[in-house]
Design a protein around this motif. Structure first.
Motif, PDB file in Angstrom:
ATOM      1  N   MET A  71       0.833  -1.196   0.000  1.00 37.39           N
ATOM      2  CA  MET A  71       0.000   0.000   0.000  1.00 37.39           C
ATOM      3  C   MET A  71       0.875   1.257   0.000  1.00 37.39           C
ATOM      4  O   MET A  71       0.604   2.216  -0.724  1.00 37.39           O
ATOM      5  N   GLN A  72       1.935   1.258   0.779  1.00 38.97           N
ATOM      6  CA  GLN A  72       2.845   2.409   0.812  1.00 38.97           C
ATOM      7  C   GLN A  72       3.514   2.604  -0.547  1.00 38.97           C
ATOM      8  O   GLN A  72       3.671   3.733  -1.010  1.00 38.97           O
ATOM      9  N   GLN A  73       3.896   1.498  -1.202  1.00 42.25           N
ATOM     10  CA  GLN A  73       4.480   1.594  -2.544  1.00 42.25           C
ATOM     11  C   GLN A  73       3.478   2.187  -3.529  1.00 42.25           C
ATOM     12  O   GLN A  73       3.832   3.037  -4.352  1.00 42.25           O
ATOM     13  N   LEU A  74       2.228   1.755  -3.435  1.00 40.98           N
ATOM     14  CA  LEU A  74       1.188   2.282  -4.311  1.00 40.98           C
ATOM     15  C   LEU A  74       0.987   3.779  -4.094  1.00 40.98           C
ATOM     16  O   LEU A  74       0.835   4.539  -5.050  1.00 40.98           O
ATOM     17  N   HIS A  75       0.982   4.192  -2.831  1.00 38.36           N
ATOM     18  CA  HIS A  75       0.855   5.621  -2.527  1.00 38.36           C
ATOM     19  C   HIS A  75       1.945   6.400  -3.257  1.00 38.36           C
ATOM     20  O   HIS A  75       1.663   7.387  -3.937  1.00 38.36           O
ATOM     21  N   GLN A  76       3.177   5.944  -3.109  1.00 35.19           N
ATOM     22  CA  GLN A  76       4.299   6.668  -3.718  1.00 35.19           C
ATOM     23  C   GLN A  76       4.230   6.632  -5.239  1.00 35.19           C
ATOM     24  O   GLN A  76       4.441   7.645  -5.893  1.00 35.19           O
ATOM     25  N   THR A  77       3.923   5.478  -5.806  1.00 38.68           N
ATOM     26  CA  THR A  77       3.871   5.340  -7.263  1.00 38.68           C
ATOM     27  C   THR A  77       2.730   6.158  -7.858  1.00 38.68           C
ATOM     28  O   THR A  77       2.933   6.945  -8.782  1.00 38.68           O
TER      29      THR A  77
END
Length: 140
Positions: A50-56
């Motif tokens: 989820m954190q990766q998705l936020h950043q991407t």
């Protein structure tokens, strides 16, 4: 006397420096507490994704539109991974924020894709806090 964890105290000091009143800081702290209590996302791998998705995803946002009860994130240049990332993002956020309404819109042809989040003044505030919308591009 109620004790505030150090991270909470640092958050309050930061908000105070940004010009928020004590009442606004208390309101923000209560909203963050509500969000934390509602979140059902506990698996570390899911949280990391989820954190990766936020950043991407948030790097791909071209503009934000503030509405009375929601925020709309607009992606003018949809690439091949945007749809999957948006669906994954919504799935994780639904686990973390079960109170939040999502609306995903695809314009005809190669038109923009937009994600609207929120359905009340309170959920709009929560979206702003959770998604850190102050860090996104300003409306054009």
């Amino acid at each position: 006397m109620k004790t505030i964890p150090l991270s909470g105290l640092l958050w309050l000091i930061t908000l105070a420096c940004l010009g928020q009143t004590v009442k606004e800081m208390e309101h923000t702290a209560k909203l963050k507490e509500k969000i934390a209590l509602a979140c059902k996302l506990t698996d570390k791998d899911q949280i990391k994704r989820m954190q990766q998705l936020h950043q991407t995803l948030f790097k791909k946002i071209d503009k934000t539109i503030e509405e009375p009860t929601s925020y709309e994130l607009v992606f003018d240049n949809a690439d091949s991974t945007l749809s999957k990332d948006l669906f994954d993002f919504i799935q994780f956020e639904r686990l973390c924020c079960p109170w939040l309404n999502f609306q995903l819109t695809y314009q005809p042809g190669e038109g923009p894709v937009s994600l609207k989040m929120g359905n009340s003044v309170e959920t709009k505030e929560m979206v702003y806090l959770v998604m850190e919308l102050d860090k996104l591009p300003k409306p054009r």
